[in-house]
Design a protein around this motif. Sequence first.
Motif, PDB file in Angstrom:
ATOM      1  N   TYR A 127     114.424 -19.551  63.133  1.00 27.80           N
ATOM      2  CA  TYR A 127     113.953 -19.262  61.775  1.00 27.80           C
ATOM      3  C   TYR A 127     114.054 -20.476  60.852  1.00 27.80           C
ATOM      4  CZ  TYR A 127     119.003 -18.461  61.618  1.00 27.80           C
ATOM      5  OH  TYR A 127     120.371 -18.585  61.769  1.00 27.80           O
ATOM      6  N   GLU A 128     114.661 -21.556  61.317  1.00 25.92           N
ATOM      7  CA  GLU A 128     114.814 -22.754  60.495  1.00 25.92           C
ATOM      8  C   GLU A 128     113.579 -23.647  60.661  1.00 25.92           C
ATOM      9  OE1 GLU A 128     119.719 -22.993  60.715  1.00 25.92           O
ATOM     10  OE2 GLU A 128     118.494 -24.261  62.014  1.00 25.92           O
ATOM     11  N   ILE A 129     112.534 -23.279  59.969  1.00 23.27           N
ATOM     12  CA  ILE A 129     111.265 -23.998  60.083  1.00 23.27           C
ATOM     13  C   ILE A 129     111.308 -25.229  59.182  1.00 23.27           C
ATOM     14  CG2 ILE A 129     108.765 -23.870  59.764  1.00 23.27           C
ATOM     15  CD1 ILE A 129     109.037 -20.825  60.207  1.00 23.27           C
ATOM     16  N   ASP A 130     111.143 -26.378  59.786  1.00 23.50           N
ATOM     17  CA  ASP A 130     111.163 -27.658  59.078  1.00 23.50           C
ATOM     18  C   ASP A 130     109.714 -28.035  58.761  1.00 23.50           C
ATOM     19  OD1 ASP A 130     111.305 -30.283  58.260  1.00 23.50           O
ATOM     20  OD2 ASP A 130     112.633 -30.939  59.874  1.00 23.50           O
ATOM     21  N   ILE A 131     109.316 -27.816  57.523  1.00 31.73           N
ATOM     22  CA  ILE A 131     107.919 -28.018  57.133  1.00 31.73           C
ATOM     23  C   ILE A 131     107.505 -29.481  57.279  1.00 31.73           C
ATOM     24  CG2 ILE A 131     106.251 -27.792  55.250  1.00 31.73           C
ATOM     25  CD1 ILE A 131     108.017 -25.501  54.173  1.00 31.73           C
ATOM     26  N   THR A 132     108.403 -30.402  56.930  1.00 31.80           N
ATOM     27  CA  THR A 132     108.077 -31.825  57.078  1.00 31.80           C
ATOM     28  C   THR A 132     107.837 -32.169  58.542  1.00 31.80           C
ATOM     29  OG1 THR A 132     109.363 -32.393  55.103  1.00 31.80           O
ATOM     30  CG2 THR A 132     108.877 -34.179  56.652  1.00 31.80           C
ATOM     31  N   TYR A 133     108.633 -31.591  59.425  1.00 31.78           N
ATOM     32  CA  TYR A 133     108.455 -31.860  60.850  1.00 31.78           C
ATOM     33  C   TYR A 133     107.118 -31.313  61.355  1.00 31.78           C
ATOM     34  CZ  TYR A 133     109.164 -31.783  65.902  1.00 31.78           C
ATOM     35  OH  TYR A 133     109.018 -31.966  67.255  1.00 31.78           O
ATOM     36  N   VAL A 134     106.698 -30.175  60.846  1.00 34.67           N
ATOM     37  CA  VAL A 134     105.394 -29.625  61.226  1.00 34.67           C
ATOM     38  C   VAL A 134     104.293 -30.625  60.869  1.00 34.67           C
ATOM     39  CG1 VAL A 134     103.706 -27.799  60.765  1.00 34.67           C
ATOM     40  CG2 VAL A 134     106.134 -27.214  61.009  1.00 34.67           C
ATOM     41  N   ILE A 135     104.374 -31.211  59.675  1.00 31.22           N
ATOM     42  CA  ILE A 135     103.383 -32.211  59.249  1.00 31.22           C
ATOM     43  C   ILE A 135     103.487 -33.464  60.112  1.00 31.22           C
ATOM     44  CG2 ILE A 135     102.592 -33.654  57.323  1.00 31.22           C
ATOM     45  CD1 ILE A 135     103.728 -31.472  55.443  1.00 31.22           C
ATOM     46  N   ILE A 136     104.706 -33.857  60.446  1.00 35.83           N
ATOM     47  CA  ILE A 136     104.915 -35.015  61.318  1.00 35.83           C
ATOM     48  C   ILE A 136     104.246 -34.795  62.669  1.00 35.83           C
ATOM     49  CG2 ILE A 136     106.694 -36.200  62.698  1.00 35.83           C
ATOM     50  CD1 ILE A 136     108.491 -36.098  60.214  1.00 35.83           C
ATOM     51  N   ARG A 137     104.384 -33.596  63.231  1.00 37.32           N
ATOM     52  CA  ARG A 137     103.754 -33.308  64.520  1.00 37.32           C
ATOM     53  C   ARG A 137     102.233 -33.404  64.429  1.00 37.32           C
ATOM     54  NH1 ARG A 137     106.436 -30.656  68.663  1.00 37.32           N
ATOM     55  NH2 ARG A 137     104.471 -31.064  69.753  1.00 37.32           N
ATOM     56  N   ILE A 138     101.677 -32.963  63.305  1.00 36.79           N
ATOM     57  CA  ILE A 138     100.225 -33.051  63.101  1.00 36.79           C
ATOM     58  C   ILE A 138      99.801 -34.519  63.016  1.00 36.79           C
ATOM     59  CG2 ILE A 138      98.334 -32.552  61.496  1.00 36.79           C
ATOM     60  CD1 ILE A 138      99.889 -29.973  60.743  1.00 36.79           C
ATOM     61  N   LEU A 139     100.530 -35.312  62.226  1.00 35.08           N
ATOM     62  CA  LEU A 139     100.213 -36.735  62.089  1.00 35.08           C
ATOM     63  C   LEU A 139     100.358 -37.461  63.424  1.00 35.08           C
ATOM     64  CD1 LEU A 139     101.997 -37.517  58.684  1.00 35.08           C
ATOM     65  CD2 LEU A 139      99.546 -37.164  59.082  1.00 35.08           C
ATOM     66  N   ASN A 140     101.327 -37.049  64.219  1.00 32.22           N
ATOM     67  CA  ASN A 140     101.507 -37.631  65.547  1.00 32.22           C
ATOM     68  C   ASN A 140     100.342 -37.270  66.469  1.00 32.22           C
ATOM     69  OD1 ASN A 140     103.340 -38.849  67.734  1.00 32.22           O
ATOM     70  ND2 ASN A 140     102.973 -36.799  68.534  1.00 32.22           N
ATOM     71  N   SER A 141      99.888 -36.031  66.382  1.00 28.56           N
ATOM     72  CA  SER A 141      98.811 -35.566  67.280  1.00 28.56           C
ATOM     73  C   SER A 141      97.480 -36.251  67.007  1.00 28.56           C
ATOM     74  CB  SER A 141      98.649 -34.044  67.152  1.00 28.56           C
ATOM     75  OG  SER A 141      98.143 -33.691  65.867  1.00 28.56           O
ATOM     76  N   VAL A 142      97.281 -36.703  65.752  1.00 21.17           N
ATOM     77  CA  VAL A 142      96.017 -37.380  65.436  1.00 21.17           C
ATOM     78  C   VAL A 142      96.170 -38.913  65.474  1.00 21.17           C
ATOM     79  CG1 VAL A 142      95.167 -35.449  64.061  1.00 21.17           C
ATOM     80  CG2 VAL A 142      96.463 -37.270  62.924  1.00 21.17           C
ATOM     81  N   GLY A 143      97.355 -39.397  65.862  1.00 27.31           N
ATOM     82  CA  GLY A 143      97.547 -40.823  66.078  1.00 27.31           C
ATOM     83  C   GLY A 143      97.902 -41.650  64.864  1.00 27.31           C
ATOM     84  N   ILE A 144      98.213 -41.008  63.728  1.00 29.34           N
ATOM     85  CA  ILE A 144      98.573 -41.767  62.533  1.00 29.34           C
ATOM     86  C   ILE A 144      99.975 -42.346  62.662  1.00 29.34           C
ATOM     87  CG2 ILE A 144      99.037 -41.572  60.050  1.00 29.34           C
ATOM     88  CD1 ILE A 144      96.756 -39.560  59.900  1.00 29.34           C
ATOM     89  N   ILE A 145     100.878 -41.585  63.286  1.00 24.89           N
ATOM     90  CA  ILE A 145     102.217 -42.059  63.594  1.00 24.89           C
ATOM     91  C   ILE A 145     102.486 -41.792  65.067  1.00 24.89           C
ATOM     92  CG2 ILE A 145     103.049 -41.660  61.252  1.00 24.89           C
ATOM     93  CD1 ILE A 145     104.480 -39.144  62.363  1.00 24.89           C
ATOM     94  N   GLN A 146     103.599 -42.325  65.580  1.00 22.67           N
ATOM     95  CA  GLN A 146     103.964 -42.101  66.975  1.00 22.67           C
ATOM     96  C   GLN A 146     105.427 -41.662  67.024  1.00 22.67           C
ATOM     97  OE1 GLN A 146     102.573 -45.401  66.109  1.00 22.67           O
ATOM     98  NE2 GLN A 146     100.644 -44.246  66.226  1.00 22.67           N
ATOM     99  N   LEU A 147     105.650 -40.387  67.338  1.00 23.63           N
ATOM    100  CA  LEU A 147     107.014 -39.876  67.453  1.00 23.63           C
ATOM    101  C   LEU A 147     107.721 -40.540  68.629  1.00 23.63           C
ATOM    102  CD1 LEU A 147     106.781 -36.027  66.810  1.00 23.63           C
ATOM    103  CD2 LEU A 147     108.477 -37.560  65.821  1.00 23.63           C
ATOM    104  N   LYS A 148     108.953 -40.903  68.436  1.00 23.45           N
ATOM    105  CA  LYS A 148     109.727 -41.518  69.522  1.00 23.45           C
ATOM    106  C   LYS A 148     110.139 -40.489  70.556  1.00 23.45           C
ATOM    107  CE  LYS A 148     111.497 -45.542  67.061  1.00 23.45           C
ATOM    108  NZ  LYS A 148     112.701 -46.285  66.623  1.00 23.45           N
ATOM    109  N   ARG A 149     110.463 -39.279  70.071  1.00 27.82           N
ATOM    110  CA  ARG A 149     110.802 -38.190  70.986  1.00 27.82           C
ATOM    111  C   ARG A 149     110.435 -36.876  70.327  1.00 27.82           C
ATOM    112  NH1 ARG A 149     115.542 -40.086  68.799  1.00 27.82           N
ATOM    113  NH2 ARG A 149     115.759 -41.645  70.429  1.00 27.82           N
ATOM    114  N   VAL A 150     110.059 -35.864  71.113  1.00 24.75           N
ATOM    115  CA  VAL A 150     109.664 -34.565  70.574  1.00 24.75           C
ATOM    116  C   VAL A 150     110.763 -33.574  70.904  1.00 24.75           C
ATOM    117  CG1 VAL A 150     107.982 -32.715  70.692  1.00 24.75           C
ATOM    118  CG2 VAL A 150     107.229 -35.087  70.841  1.00 24.75           C
TER     119      VAL A 150
END
Length: 242
Positions: A219-242
Amino acid sequence: MAVILFVLILWYGGLFFQSFFLHRYAAHQVFTMSKTMERITFVLTWIFQGSSYLSAYGYGIMHRMHHAFTDTEKDPHSPKYDDNLFAMMWKTKTIYQDINLDRIAVDPRFTKNVPQWKSFDRFASSRFSRLLWIALYVLFFVYFVTAWWQWLLLPVAFLMAPIHGVIINWFGHIYGYVNFQMKNTSKNLFRFDFLMMGEGYHNNHHKHANRANFGVKWYEIDITYVIIRILNSVGIIQLKRV
């Protein structure tokens, strides 16, 4: 209605770039981005934080110090060693300025790879820049205020970033619940962090400082992380680990 919407945009816009850029990128480097994208994000942070702009360099170093010295006398901000939230924030401001102006020696472990754009920071942190944003905010309120009580939101607009800091660094060490028993007072403020976009999961973050997702329970939804995952999926950023 326009004033409330304006303050909400400043609240969540400024909060996002503080969490996304200053905290998770500058301090913890949980993802990477190109130099061009980094410069764009510097500018966006200035636009959304406005009069309360924080430099990635000063914030990043100070936050690393907070993790290294949590709830000790060397902690830049701890309710344990400050009489009240105003004293804590004044101490934080002093240390932040000392770092940015090279008035104190900083351990190299806190400066490693922290992004810095000196010329832009000088402008964005200048009195001219802050007064310019304050003037623009006042003009907006003059034009759109429809009730006297809306003027009470003007100081919030001026001091948005420090208010965000108080909520996490003061209240986030006093109130809330813990998932992890630790040798510090960090707590999770909300079970669903609608207010601070994931920053409120402070106890989780102190346990897993380099984890991109601050939420641990379902239930601890991290809204910033959700946006980070979206930005990672479109190649704007690159997550070091998921």
